[in-house]
Enzyme design. Structure first.
Site, PDB file in Angstrom:
ATOM      1  N   GLY A 272     -35.618   2.262 -71.494  1.00  0.00           N
ATOM      2  CA  GLY A 272     -34.479   3.169 -71.312  1.00  0.00           C
ATOM      3  C   GLY A 272     -34.926   4.556 -70.888  1.00  0.00           C
ATOM      4  N   PHE A 273     -35.790   5.173 -71.693  1.00  0.00           N
ATOM      5  CA  PHE A 273     -36.387   6.478 -71.393  1.00  0.00           C
ATOM      6  C   PHE A 273     -35.355   7.584 -71.212  1.00  0.00           C
ATOM      7  CE2 PHE A 273     -39.078   3.095 -69.565  1.00  0.00           C
ATOM      8  CZ  PHE A 273     -40.130   3.187 -70.453  1.00  0.00           C
ATOM      9  N   ILE A 660     -47.852   7.107 -89.758  1.00  0.00           N
ATOM     10  CA  ILE A 660     -47.655   6.102 -88.718  1.00  0.00           C
ATOM     11  C   ILE A 660     -47.236   4.803 -89.405  1.00  0.00           C
ATOM     12  CG2 ILE A 660     -48.793   4.761 -86.904  1.00  0.00           C
ATOM     13  CD1 ILE A 660     -48.222   7.714 -86.160  1.00  0.00           C
ATOM     14  N   ASN A 662     -46.216   1.738 -88.111  1.00  0.00           N
ATOM     15  CA  ASN A 662     -46.806   0.510 -87.593  1.00  0.00           C
ATOM     16  C   ASN A 662     -47.793   0.894 -86.494  1.00  0.00           C
ATOM     17  OD1 ASN A 662     -47.478  -1.865 -86.301  1.00  0.00           O
ATOM     18  ND2 ASN A 662     -45.377  -2.646 -86.193  1.00  0.00           N
ATOM     19  N   GLN A 669     -46.487   3.028 -77.976  1.00  0.00           N
ATOM     20  CA  GLN A 669     -45.639   4.147 -77.571  1.00  0.00           C
ATOM     21  C   GLN A 669     -46.490   5.309 -77.056  1.00  0.00           C
ATOM     22  OE1 GLN A 669     -42.358   4.852 -77.387  1.00  0.00           O
ATOM     23  NE2 GLN A 669     -41.764   2.783 -77.858  1.00  0.00           N
ATOM     24  N   GLU A 735     -41.723   9.954 -77.566  1.00  0.00           N
ATOM     25  CA  GLU A 735     -41.757  10.884 -76.446  1.00  0.00           C
ATOM     26  C   GLU A 735     -42.990  11.755 -76.388  1.00  0.00           C
ATOM     27  OE1 GLU A 735     -37.542  11.992 -75.335  1.00  0.00           O
ATOM     28  OE2 GLU A 735     -37.259  11.303 -77.374  1.00  0.00           O
TER      29      GLU A 735
END
Ligand SMILES: Cc1cc2nc3c(=O)[nH]c(=O)nc-3n(C[C@H](O)[C@H](O)[C@H](O)COP(=O)(O)OP(=O)(O)OC[C@H]3O[C@@H](n4cnc5c(N)ncnc54)[C@H](O)[C@@H]3O)c2cc1C
Ligand code: SF4
Lengths: 768, 328
Positions: A272-273, A660, A662, A669, A735
């Site tokens: 999607g971003f 964190i 996972n 990511q 992001e």
């Protein structure tokens, strides 16, 4: 939506609300410190098998009875009117069911513009096919429905149009002449502390330069598409969406029906971003479907995505830093202009990182928007930060050269102890640790500060670094439902999204740990507007938003269970706060042996299942703290002394993003963000022909993104220090990976060659 | 895409007969033609699939090779004889497109692939003399970073995008064709045409003429040859500039040299001036540079592509220096 506005609104009502786990003085979330369990272990994506076996059903793969296929025709002028429109030939073409234009489209209300309401999803708020007016080059002017995609595509090519063009503004230079103050999330993008220009003028060391970044288009591998059907006044939309609830509500406004009458599903999304919101295609498909009385499948062509889905806009940024000989900043200025559509409100907020990155005596930060006749620009991975850090972090490198100081040392000397512009404390900030660890692992001490000093054959080799940063967000609206069965299984339901990031997997892990159940005993339901909650998969806030909602639902579940368990229970007398789930049992947090299993409890009270709902507390944490993720990016670049070609040969990201959850999905990511950042640095550029306001490279053959050979091994490390003020101690990680990459590459290229490129992308012609 | 008839030719005669019909097109791998049909730039009424015709790669008695037009790009690049005797051809092919595309693409289709000029592709939104003769050319004052610096005209500044063809131009390949008038051969240099006033006419083929094979003549120093492609990303990008070169050096003197350039003109650009200027000169960077300067003396930059002139010169020098190797 305005996060701040929404937060302020709820804050007023929140006075009587009990402080939640992340507020000052509250008991922290027990999961933050929990050492055993699933959190922090690398778990593969639960949807992996469906994805690789092709059984995951995407939006444009729902087969419906009597379905027809849509094709769109796009305008070729930027502004004016349709003078003539000949559709008879298209209508008569084989297989054609309907040609819809402004002449026969149903009357529709404008799509509510993103930010105008908590559930608004529109990329712009233009009327859609309601009259003969054209607002940008590429606007849809006709929809053709046919029995097959090929027939629709062919028929649309038979449509003949004549336009009457009107004067338009498609040149940035012209638009800049009448630019306006940018307003983002309800606040002007303007911040002044002290007299920065005067401080700059007086500073013994300074840089004062202009950086430019071009337009970027969205290229998720899954094209934007939807399968749409009406059942009376009920509208079903299988969409590729990062905002199902927003889309359902917004479509209800467009067609003047109730929100509940629109059902949006989006079980899988192929990227999607920031682009998978509500654009004209869903509206046109629904309108045409209603007119034709048939279900419609619409899939934009790659060109279609460029024509009608906005991308990242262009920016022109001045960065000026005035410093003392010891490196301390007296003035930090980042101001400039971005292009913006006329009917949207997204002034690419490139100044945001500078608000909290460095200490400085004075600040002047401002973003102005230059309105142009173009498709509404929109969010794209780290909007603002991705291009803002390119300028800011390049300027920092320039200043370091100017001062003869190591650029990491310069950053450390300007490290703030509290937010430098708001004055509130940081919730968690370990950027210096990230730099130190990254520098050591990358071999930063091998770097020769003198540019052009290292040559291997025809290749000049250089190292560069830059800071990555992205804010922690959590939007209001998180609501989750938990259903517990007498077999000790739980289902969490929330209208959230899985776009390939691993959200479903990670939330299953978190929920399993929270309830004390095995991974296999927990199911997370998402991607459906009929589920509870308003959860945007954007701003890297979904993890926190779901986390807070699930926490609330979990509290409700424990409270309910304790109530039902009654006096006979070993847990009798305990508060929900004192009870945790572990190994299928509810336990006294202080005496874990005092426990009762879910199965026995449910059997005892004679219930098959229990369902509770919980609402996340208002996101007040980021009004008490300045909350951000951080990273230190390191790049090794090689530039050919013959051709000027740049190749990145090593990259390391050292992150500080709270706990964190996972490592496997988080690493993906980070890595994906860095790969996208390499594109931003080296090749991505929309060719917007300013003569006509037309995008000339709407294709993956001509619009370059990195291919396998452009991407080196990417090394990733992280501090893993939990943020005590965020749900689960975690920050979003979607992001931050793209931020800082542009500057890290540009700084490495400078170190390799002595050439400073201030105008992205760094193509070979700029290196000659 | 319009409706069309599809026929699969089983022999050359049949292909030529079918291809002689009005609006017929030969279909190779379809990696370019089908794209153009999707964009409705090409609207053939008949597609004559010629992938079943000869794809043989054979040695000729005169020391050369013959490659059937239906041979896949991958097959040519992997062929042992090609790799040892014409290494630059294998390299040029592998520098192009992607593995998947090369597996589909044929030699015949590669020769006739069309320009990547984005205004050419923009059917309804831009003017293009190649697509619509007399419309005008939106590239001349538009985005022309990928456009020509040599041999262009005021009606068209497009480039030929093929990598393989640059190698074939350097090798003086010969194109075998068959039409309704029978068989003939065309020197590679004469296959593609410069735009002049008629950019819509791209080759010297007659309508309906079928390419049946490409002949590689023997070249004594072809083994000492290479191909270098300069591009915007490490793979899967068309050449901004490319250089195919072979050189024979004896006692520090250039005995024979062949150079062709890609990405600079509407046809693969054989650098005849360079070859003349360099033959008999010392094999050193100075003479390479002088020869490159001579070749590019007439280059005409557009707004965005002036860099190609310098890149071409530097790449030529680097490639020749590499070929000269330790004999420098
Ligand atoms: C994304 C992308 C990237 C690419 N990158 C590169 C690159 O970097 N370098 C490069 O060189 N190429 C590149 N290509 C182009 C590729 O090499 C060509 O598309 C391919 O070689 C065409 O071969 P084909 O057999 O598929 O031709 P087709 O598409 O089948 O045909 C092309 C043309 O040739 C005609 N034709 C085919 N066979 C014959 C014949 N025997 N006789 C007469 N006419 C014939 C057809 O009628 C048509 O006009 C790229 C293509 C794509 C899509
Ligand atoms: S350069 Fe040639 S192909 Fe491109 S628009 Fe101009 S005429 Fe058409």
């Amino acid at each position: 939506m305005s996060i701040k506005e929404a937060a302020h609104a709820v804050m007023k009502k929140a006075v009587q609300v009990a402080p939640d786990k992340w507020m000052p003085g509250a008991t922290p979330d027990p999961l933050i410190r929990q050492k055993h369990g699933l959190i922090g272990t690398p778990v593969s994506r639960l949807d992996g098998p469906q994805k690789v076996s092709g059984t995951a059903r995407f939006a444009a793969e729902f087969p419906l009875e009597r379905m027809v296929y849509a094709a769109l025709n796009y305008s070729t002028i930027a502004k004016g009117r349709i003078r003539e429109l000949h559709t008879a030939e298209a209508a008569a073409a084989p297989g054609v069911v309907l040609v819809m234009t402004h002449l026969n489209a149903p009357r529709m209300t404008r799509v509510p513009l993103f930010g105008s309401n908590a559930k608004a999803a529109g990329g712009d708020d233009l009327p859609i096919m309601q009259d003969e007016r054209i607002h940008w080059n590429g606007e849809p002017i006709a929809v053709v429905l046919a029995e097959s995609q090929e027939q629709a595509d062919y028929a649309k090519s038979l449509i003949r149009v004549a336009y009457e063009a009107e004067p338009s503004v498609t040149t940035f230079e012209v638009a800049k002449a009448s630019s306006e103050q940018g307003v983002f999330q309800g606040e002007p993008l303007l911040l002044e502390i002290g007299d920065a220009e005067a401080a700059l003028a007086a500073a013994p060391h300074k840089v004062d330069v202009v950086y430019r970044t071009p337009r970027h288009n969205h290229n998720p591998i899954e094209l934007h598409g939807a399968t749409v059907a009406w059942d009376g006044d009920e509208l079903i939309v299988h969409d590729a969406s990062q905002c199902v609830t927003h889309t359902a509500w917004s479509l209800a406004q467009v067609f003047d029906i109730e929100e509940e009458q629109v059902h949006v599903t989006s079980p899988y999304v192929g990227g999607g971003f920031g682009s998978k919101t509500l654009w004209q295609y869903q509206v046109l498909a629904a309108a045409a479907s209603r007119l034709a009385g048939r279900p419609v499948r619409i899939v934009l062509s790659r060109e279609g995505v460029y024509r009608i889905v906005g991308g990242r806009t262009l920016t022109e940024q001045r960065v000026a830093i005035g410093a003392q000989a010891d490196g301390r900043f007296d003035a930090l200025i980042q101001t400039g202009v971005v292009g913006m559509g006329r009917h949207n409100n997204m002034p690419e907020p490139f100044m945001l990182p500078a608000k909290s990155a460095y200490k400085s005596g004075t600040f002047r930060l401002q973003v102005e928007a230059a309105r142009m006749d173009m498709v509404g620009n929109t969010f794209m991975r780290a909007p603002g930060e991705a291009v803002g850090t390119f300028a800011l972090e390049s300027a920092l490198d320039e200043l370091a050269v100017n001062l003869g100081m190591d650029p990491i040392e310069l950053r450390i000397r300007n490290e703030p102890d509290k937010d430098p512009t708001s004055g509130v404390p940081f919730s968690s900030r370990h950027i210096v640790e990230a730099y130190v660890a990254g520098a050591e692992r990358f071999g930063w001490n091998q770097r020769n500060p003198k540019p052009g000093a290292r040559r291997e054959g025809e290749w000049l080799v250089g190292l560069g670094c830059a800071t990555a940063t992205y804010p922690y967000y959590r939007m209001p609206g998180g609501v989750a439902r938990i259903t517990l069965t007498n077999r000790g299984r739980a289902t969490v339901s929330i209208a959230a999204h899985e776009m390939g990031m691993g959200t479903a997997t990670t939330q299953t892990m978190v929920t399993a740990d929270r309830l004390g159940l095995a991974l296999q005993c927990v199911t997370v339901e998402y991607g459906d507007s009929h589920l509870p909650g308003v959860v945007l998969a954007g701003g890297s806030q979904q993890t926190a938003s779901i986390g807070a909602a699930v926490t609330a639902a979990h509290d409700a579940l424990i409270t309910e269970l304790l109530k039902l368990a009654g006096k006979e229970s070993v847990l009798s007398g305990l508060d929900s706060e004192d009870v945790i789930g572990r190994d299928g049992y509810l336990c006294d947090i202080h005496k874990p042996d005092r426990r009762e299993s879910y199965v026995s409890l449910m059997a005892r009270i004679g219930r098959e299942q229990i369902t509770v709902e919980g609402t996340a507390p208002p996101p007040l944490e980021f009004t008490h703290w300045s909350m951000h993720s951080h990273g230190a990016m390191f790049c090794e670049a090689r530039v050919s002394g013959v051709t000027g070609e740049t190749r990145v040969t090593r990259f390391l990201g050292s992150f500080d993003c709270g706990r964190i959850l996972n490592p496997k999905t988080a690493a993906s990511q980070f890595r994906g963000g860095i790969v996208m950042g390499l594109g931003l640095a080296l090749m991505e550029e929309t060719q917007f022909d300013e003569r006509k306001g037309r995008i000339m490279n709407p294709s993956l053959a001509e619009y370059h993104v990195p291919v396998q050979m452009d991407v080196p091994e990417i090394d990733l490390i992280w501090t893993d220090i939990p943020d005590p003020h965020a749900p689960m101690g975690a920050h979003g990680v979607g992001e931050i990976g793209i931020t800082g990459v542009g500057a890290a590459v540009a700084n490495a290229v400078y170190n390799a060659t002595g050439t400073r490129v201030r105008d992205l992308p760094i193509t070979l012609d700029k290196m000659l | 895409m319009n409706n069309f008839t599809y026929v699969r030719a089983t022999d050359v005669a049949e292909a030529v007969r079918q291809g002689g019909q009005a609006h017929a097109k030969f279909l190779g791998g379809g990696t370019n033609l089908v794209d153009l049909m999707r964009e409705t730039l090409e609207r053939p009424s008949v597609l004559v699939d010629v992938t079943g015709l000869s794809s043989a790669i054979t040695d000729r008695e005169d020391g050369g090779m013959l490659i059937g037009a239906a041979a896949k790009n991958t097959a040519v690049a992997e062929h042992r004889g090609v790799r040892t005797r014409y290494p630059l051809l294998a390299r040029a092919i592998l520098a192009g497109a992607s593995g998947q595309i090369r597996n589909m693409a044929t030699v015949g289709g590669n020769l006739l692939q069309r320009t990547r000029c984005t205004y050419f592709y923009d059917d309804d939104g831009s003017r293009c003399n190649k697509r619509g003769p007399g419309q005008g050319c939106d590239a001349i004052d538009g985005f022309n970073r990928i456009h020509a610096i040599l041999g262009a005209s005021s009606s068209c500044v497009a480039t030929h995008p093929s990598d393989m063809c640059v190698a074939l131009a350097m090798l003086d390949a010969v194109v075998h064709v068959t039409g309704s008038q029978g068989e003939r051969t065309i020197a590679f240099a004469d296959l593609h045409l410069l735009p002049g006033n008629h950019p819509e006419v791209e080759t010297s083929l007659s309508p309906g003429e079928l390419i049946t094979a490409v002949e590689l003549p023997a070249l004594s120093f072809a083994q000492r040859s290479t191909y270098r492609k300069v591009r915007d990303r490490a793979s899967y990008a068309f050449a901004l500039v490319s250089v195919a070169a072979a050189m024979e050096v004896d006692d520090g003197v250039v005995k024979g040299v062949r150079v062709a350039l890609g990405g600079v003109a509407a046809k693969p650009w054989r650098a005849l001036r360079l070859e003349a200027a360099l033959t008999g000169r010392p094999a050193n960077e100075e003479s390479f540079r002088a020869a490159a300067e001579a070749e590019l003396a007439d280059a005409q930059p557009l707004r965005h592509n002036a860099f190609k002139i310098e890149v071409a010169k530097r790449t030529i020098v680097a490639v020749l220096a590499e070929l000269a190797g330790d004999r420098l």
